[in-house]
Design a protein around this motif. Structure first.
Motif, PDB file in Angstrom:
ATOM      1  N   UNK A  64       0.839  -1.172   0.000  1.00 21.14           N
ATOM      2  CA  UNK A  64       0.000   0.000   0.000  1.00 21.14           C
ATOM      3  C   UNK A  64       0.890   1.244   0.000  1.00 21.14           C
ATOM      4  N   UNK A  65       0.494   2.253  -0.773  1.00 24.97           N
ATOM      5  CA  UNK A  65       1.226   3.507  -0.877  1.00 24.97           C
ATOM      6  C   UNK A  65       0.292   4.648  -0.491  1.00 24.97           C
ATOM      7  N   UNK A  66       0.753   5.509   0.423  1.00 25.11           N
ATOM      8  CA  UNK A  66      -0.044   6.676   0.839  1.00 25.11           C
ATOM      9  C   UNK A  66       0.493   7.914   0.138  1.00 25.11           C
ATOM     10  N   UNK A  67      -0.407   8.595  -0.584  1.00 16.59           N
ATOM     11  CA  UNK A  67      -0.039   9.754  -1.398  1.00 16.59           C
ATOM     12  C   UNK A  67      -0.725  11.001  -0.854  1.00 16.59           C
ATOM     13  N   UNK A  68       0.040  12.089  -0.754  1.00 15.45           N
ATOM     14  CA  UNK A  68      -0.467  13.387  -0.305  1.00 15.45           C
ATOM     15  C   UNK A  68      -0.946  14.206  -1.511  1.00 15.45           C
ATOM     16  N   UNK A  69      -2.165  14.749  -1.425  1.00 16.67           N
ATOM     17  CA  UNK A  69      -2.719  15.627  -2.448  1.00 16.67           C
ATOM     18  C   UNK A  69      -3.042  16.969  -1.812  1.00 16.67           C
ATOM     19  N   UNK A  70      -2.617  18.061  -2.431  1.00 15.79           N
ATOM     20  CA  UNK A  70      -2.906  19.396  -1.912  1.00 15.79           C
ATOM     21  C   UNK A  70      -4.174  19.948  -2.548  1.00 15.79           C
ATOM     22  N   UNK A  71      -4.988  20.667  -1.776  1.00 19.37           N
ATOM     23  CA  UNK A  71      -6.240  21.219  -2.327  1.00 19.37           C
ATOM     24  C   UNK A  71      -6.028  22.180  -3.492  1.00 19.37           C
TER      25      UNK A  71
END
Length: 178
Positions: free
Chosen positions: A1-8
């Motif tokens: 599993x890979x956790x990815x950060x997305x900015x608004x």
């Protein structure tokens, strides 16, 4: 599993909505989440594997796979309204009123309103959500302030979205046929 950060702000600009179970293909600007420590804190940053970006020309790295979870990251902020007097001619005036051509004089200042937003430490929270909507509507939605500045409080505490953490079950690379 890979956790990815997305900015608004990036997602509001160029992102497409998606839900849990959808296939995604994210361009990754970095696999070093240390830039998020100030934003998220050290503990939560330690769970992030990659930072998504829509604004790179070529992505040296990508995350492709199925979305298994989406968490909205938010925190409390204090927004403070202020008003101050501004005299745009103060430097040009030696004393009294500034004389302009054609007999016009300027000496009246004006007031300027503004606001500052400060983070409230220890209020970062993850909320499980079903996906990411069309973010431009969500991110640039209605202000928490009242429309009438006279009735608006000088200080207001509210929750602010910081971004999203998206958990992705990465697809195995396709076999290469020689």
């Amino acid at each position: 599993m890979t956790r990815v950060w997305l900015t608004p702000w990036e997602w509001a600009c160029c992102g497409d909505p998606f839900e849990i179970g959808d296939e995604v293909d994210f361009g990754i600007r970095s696999r070093d989440p240390q830039a998020l420590v100030d934003e998220l804190g050290a503990e939560l940053t330690g769970t992030v594997d990659a930072l998504e970006s829509h604004h790179e020309e070529d992505y040296a790295d990508r995350v492709r796979g199925t979305v298994v979870a989406v968490h909205e990251v938010s925190r409390e902020v204090v927004e403070r309204r202020f008003e101050h007097f501004v005299d745009p001619f103060a430097r040009a005036r030696t004393s009294g009123r500034l004389q302009l051509p054609d007999g016009v004089s300027a000496g009246a200042g004006f007031s300027r309103q503004g606001s500052s937003i400060e983070r409230v430490p220890g209020t970062t929270r993850l909320s499980s959500v079903g996906g990411i909507p069309v973010a431009a509507v969500e991110y640039y939605g209605p202000s928490a302030r009242h429309a009438d500045a006279e009735e608006s409080p000088a200080e207001a505490r509210r929750r602010q979205r910081v971004g999203w953490l998206v958990d992705i079950e990465e697809a195995p690379p396709a076999p290469r046929i020689a």
